[in-house]
Design a protein around this motif. Sequence first.
Motif, short mmCIF file in Angstrom:
data_model
loop_
_atom_site.label_atom_id
_atom_site.label_comp_id
_atom_site.label_asym_id
_atom_site.label_seq_id
_atom_site.Cartn_x
_atom_site.Cartn_y
_atom_site.Cartn_z
N HIS A 104 0.84 -1.19 0.00
CA HIS A 104 0.00 0.00 0.00
C HIS A 104 0.88 1.24 0.00
O HIS A 104 1.60 1.51 0.95
CB HIS A 104 -0.93 0.00 1.21
CG HIS A 104 -2.04 0.98 1.07
ND1 HIS A 104 -3.24 0.64 0.49
CD2 HIS A 104 -2.11 2.29 1.35
CE1 HIS A 104 -4.02 1.71 0.47
NE2 HIS A 104 -3.35 2.71 0.98
N ARG A 143 -6.12 6.93 -5.98
CA ARG A 143 -6.90 6.42 -4.85
C ARG A 143 -7.76 5.24 -5.28
O ARG A 143 -8.00 4.31 -4.50
CB ARG A 143 -7.75 7.54 -4.26
CG ARG A 143 -6.95 8.55 -3.45
CD ARG A 143 -7.75 9.78 -3.11
NE ARG A 143 -6.94 10.76 -2.38
CZ ARG A 143 -7.15 12.06 -2.41
NH1 ARG A 143 -8.16 12.56 -3.12
NH2 ARG A 143 -6.37 12.88 -1.72
N ASP A 144 -8.24 5.27 -6.53
CA ASP A 144 -9.01 4.14 -7.04
C ASP A 144 -8.16 2.88 -7.13
O ASP A 144 -8.70 1.78 -7.20
CB ASP A 144 -9.57 4.46 -8.43
CG ASP A 144 -10.77 5.39 -8.38
OD1 ASP A 144 -11.35 5.55 -7.29
OD2 ASP A 144 -11.12 5.97 -9.43
N ARG A 145 -6.83 3.05 -7.15
CA ARG A 145 -5.91 1.91 -7.15
C ARG A 145 -5.48 1.55 -5.74
O ARG A 145 -4.47 0.87 -5.54
CB ARG A 145 -4.67 2.22 -8.00
CG ARG A 145 -4.98 2.77 -9.40
CD ARG A 145 -5.85 1.84 -10.22
NE ARG A 145 -6.20 2.42 -11.49
CZ ARG A 145 -5.64 2.13 -12.65
NH1 ARG A 145 -4.65 1.25 -12.70
NH2 ARG A 145 -6.05 2.68 -13.77
N ALA A 146 -6.22 2.02 -4.74
CA ALA A 146 -5.96 1.71 -3.33
C ALA A 146 -4.65 2.30 -2.83
O ALA A 146 -3.99 1.74 -1.96
CB ALA A 146 -5.99 0.20 -3.08
N ARG A 187 -5.83 -7.76 -8.26
CA ARG A 187 -6.51 -7.10 -7.15
C ARG A 187 -7.75 -7.91 -6.73
O ARG A 187 -8.86 -7.41 -6.67
CB ARG A 187 -6.90 -5.66 -7.50
CG ARG A 187 -7.15 -4.83 -6.23
CD ARG A 187 -7.54 -3.40 -6.53
NE ARG A 187 -7.95 -2.75 -5.31
CZ ARG A 187 -9.14 -2.89 -4.74
NH1 ARG A 187 -10.05 -3.64 -5.31
NH2 ARG A 187 -9.43 -2.28 -3.61
N SER A 224 -13.65 -3.29 -0.57
CA SER A 224 -13.46 -1.89 -0.93
C SER A 224 -11.96 -1.60 -0.97
O SER A 224 -11.13 -2.40 -0.53
CB SER A 224 -14.15 -0.97 0.08
OG SER A 224 -13.45 -1.02 1.32
N ASN A 225 -11.59 -0.42 -1.48
CA ASN A 225 -10.18 -0.05 -1.53
C ASN A 225 -9.54 -0.05 -0.14
O ASN A 225 -8.42 -0.52 0.05
CB ASN A 225 -10.01 1.33 -2.17
CG ASN A 225 -10.21 1.30 -3.66
OD1 ASN A 225 -10.00 0.27 -4.30
ND2 ASN A 225 -10.62 2.41 -4.23
#
Length: 230
Positions: free
Chosen positions: A8, A29-32, A147, A159-160
């Motif tokens: 992360h 952020r959409d990619r965590a 993912r 969720s992310n």
Amino acid sequence: MGAASVKHMRVLVVEDEKTLARYIAEGLRDRAMSVDLAHDGTTALDKLGSGEYDIVVLDRDLPGAHGDEVCRRLIADGGRARVLMLTAMADVGDRVTGLRLGADDYLGKPFDFEELVARVDALGRRSRPALPPVLRHGGIALDSGLREVTRDGRPVVLSNKEFGVLAALMAAGGAVVSAEELLRTVWDENADPFTNAVRITMHRLRGKLGEPTAIETLPGVGYRMAGRAA
């Protein structure tokens, strides 16, 4: 939207075009990834001095401190963050200058967002010790490339934030991870240190993973994966 790294990552996006900065931040952020923003070089230096980042996406032509100065100061201060420099000036001389200042990679504007993500992921792999593409603990498998998470072969949709928390715990290899560390690495600088976000996310994550309980709570200490690694 594609692959996300199991490690992360914390990213600082330094870009004075606010619309572009938000676009980059929201996409990462959409990619965590955890993403903070700065719109000038002076603010960027302040954030770099107080936070630990894995990647800095750095526009070269900034108000306040120039992007070159931000890069130079980051290197001089011993910062471990990798630098992806962005600029509208894309000729060879500009690329060479940026790389000589200490930037790790260079991307000219306009750019394709998928290429930016690929470069951020590549720099992230260089900034931390490599982890296997699939982490396993007990019957849980976390695939960083796809993912995807499964438990005993059953898909688990996360969720992310849930994915980020599980990735952090599995990457720790059974060691305890504190709530403060999860807030720092999975959320961003705007996270309230007194929030119950970690507890709520942990509750939802446990529910999705099902029984037997996959995550142990050590009161006053933190969390760790239960049982033995695969």
